[in-house]
Design an enzyme around this catalytic site. Sequence first.
Site, PDB file in Angstrom:
ATOM      1  N   HIS A  26       0.894  -1.172   0.000  1.00  0.00           N
ATOM      2  CA  HIS A  26       0.000   0.000   0.000  1.00  0.00           C
ATOM      3  C   HIS A  26       0.922   1.209   0.000  1.00  0.00           C
ATOM      4  CE1 HIS A  26      -3.542  -2.451   1.172  1.00  0.00           C
ATOM      5  NE2 HIS A  26      -2.605  -3.210   1.696  1.00  0.00           N
ATOM      6  N   HIS A 200      -8.180  -8.258  -0.607  1.00  0.00           N
ATOM      7  CA  HIS A 200      -7.731  -8.750   0.692  1.00  0.00           C
ATOM      8  C   HIS A 200      -8.810  -9.716   1.202  1.00  0.00           C
ATOM      9  CE1 HIS A 200      -4.908  -5.476   0.541  1.00  0.00           C
ATOM     10  NE2 HIS A 200      -4.510  -5.614   1.786  1.00  0.00           N
ATOM     11  N   GLU A 203      -7.283 -12.409   6.051  1.00  0.00           N
ATOM     12  CA  GLU A 203      -6.233 -11.808   6.886  1.00  0.00           C
ATOM     13  C   GLU A 203      -6.745 -11.923   8.326  1.00  0.00           C
ATOM     14  OE1 GLU A 203      -5.772  -7.548   6.366  1.00  0.00           O
ATOM     15  OE2 GLU A 203      -3.842  -7.486   7.414  1.00  0.00           O
ATOM     16  N   ASP A 282       2.657  -2.677   4.498  1.00  0.00           N
ATOM     17  CA  ASP A 282       2.798  -1.264   4.897  1.00  0.00           C
ATOM     18  C   ASP A 282       4.150  -1.110   5.591  1.00  0.00           C
ATOM     19  OD1 ASP A 282      -0.106  -0.240   4.400  1.00  0.00           O
ATOM     20  OD2 ASP A 282      -0.337  -2.126   5.486  1.00  0.00           O
TER      21      ASP A 282
END
Length: 340
Positions: A26, A200, A203, A282
């Site tokens: 991201h 996504h 997760e 990230d």
Amino acid sequence: MLNQPMLNDQLQMMLRQMPKAELHIHIEGSLEPELIFELAQRNGVALAYDSVDSLRKAYAFDNLQSFLDIYYAGASVLLQEQDFYDMTAAYLRRAAADNVRHAEIFFDPQTHTARGVPLASVVDGIWRACQDGPISASLIMCFLRHLSEDDALATLEEALPLRDKIIGVGLDSSELGHPPEKFARVFERCRQLGLHLVAHAGEEGPPAYIETALDLLNVERIDHGVRCLEDPLLTARLAREQIALTVCPLSNVKLRVFADMGRHNLLALLDAGLLVTVNSDDPAYFGGYMNANLLAVFAALPLGLAHAQRLARNSFAASFLAPEAKRAFLAEVDACFAQL
Ligand code: ADE
Ligand code: ZN
């Protein structure tokens, strides 16, 4: 010692040197605290922290939501096209230093348009930095799943003039309570536009979200997907259909998907025959870029050179590069390991 995980010098060197692709990054998550402060000053944005150190100290997360709250606050300093350019250029330089040769970069348009930033400033800034190198890169626009599908549809409409700068769409943000099926119409529209589709899933959310992302959104890759192993039939399907899972080890530990790296299921995923890749998610928030992720997981699990080569190959095989480019990168990976 027998069965002791070992990260010897040769393996460390190969993890660093091998050519690789990053498929789950991201771009807002690459914003380092120093750049957050620089942009805040440049744009006159007030921050809730008085120094780089105090901001960095706040990077202790209990779960995905506690991270997202800080991540969206950090992104609030991005206002001008040049800010998006500078953030992306910094990531690309950092990725190149890890021998990332190709990156498929997520961005969150709604995080910025909700603050009045024109979508063209976001896309053009990121895209221009990608054109300037130093590595190959393309853009995937993610819809925020905590917002409505109508908001996602409106964002897609706004992005149509920028269509040629985007290779695909994804789905991110708070997973629990926001199942893939909430976005079936917007993903169908994206499919008709010829965009690549990823989401996504699995997760924090259950394996069922992986299944509905595949069946109702028609995604080509699953981001994270680590919870698939809870469902043996789903695992067998992912292996049979060679659906890529873009796994992010440091993220999973920081967001407490796994209690520690020794308990990460990367090796179990590989042993199940899955097309797994390693990525940084990230990196400014989770303690490291691509090679830090590889080194951390290889140090904690009994993974060796053959796994390293397989992960490097998977990263290109699962990319959205054209077949000739894929073949060339795969040959580079094999040449790198053939030197040993
Ligand atoms: N946005 C940025 N990082 C994310 C993650 N790991 N999961 C969901 N949404 C995100
Ligand atoms: Zn992610």
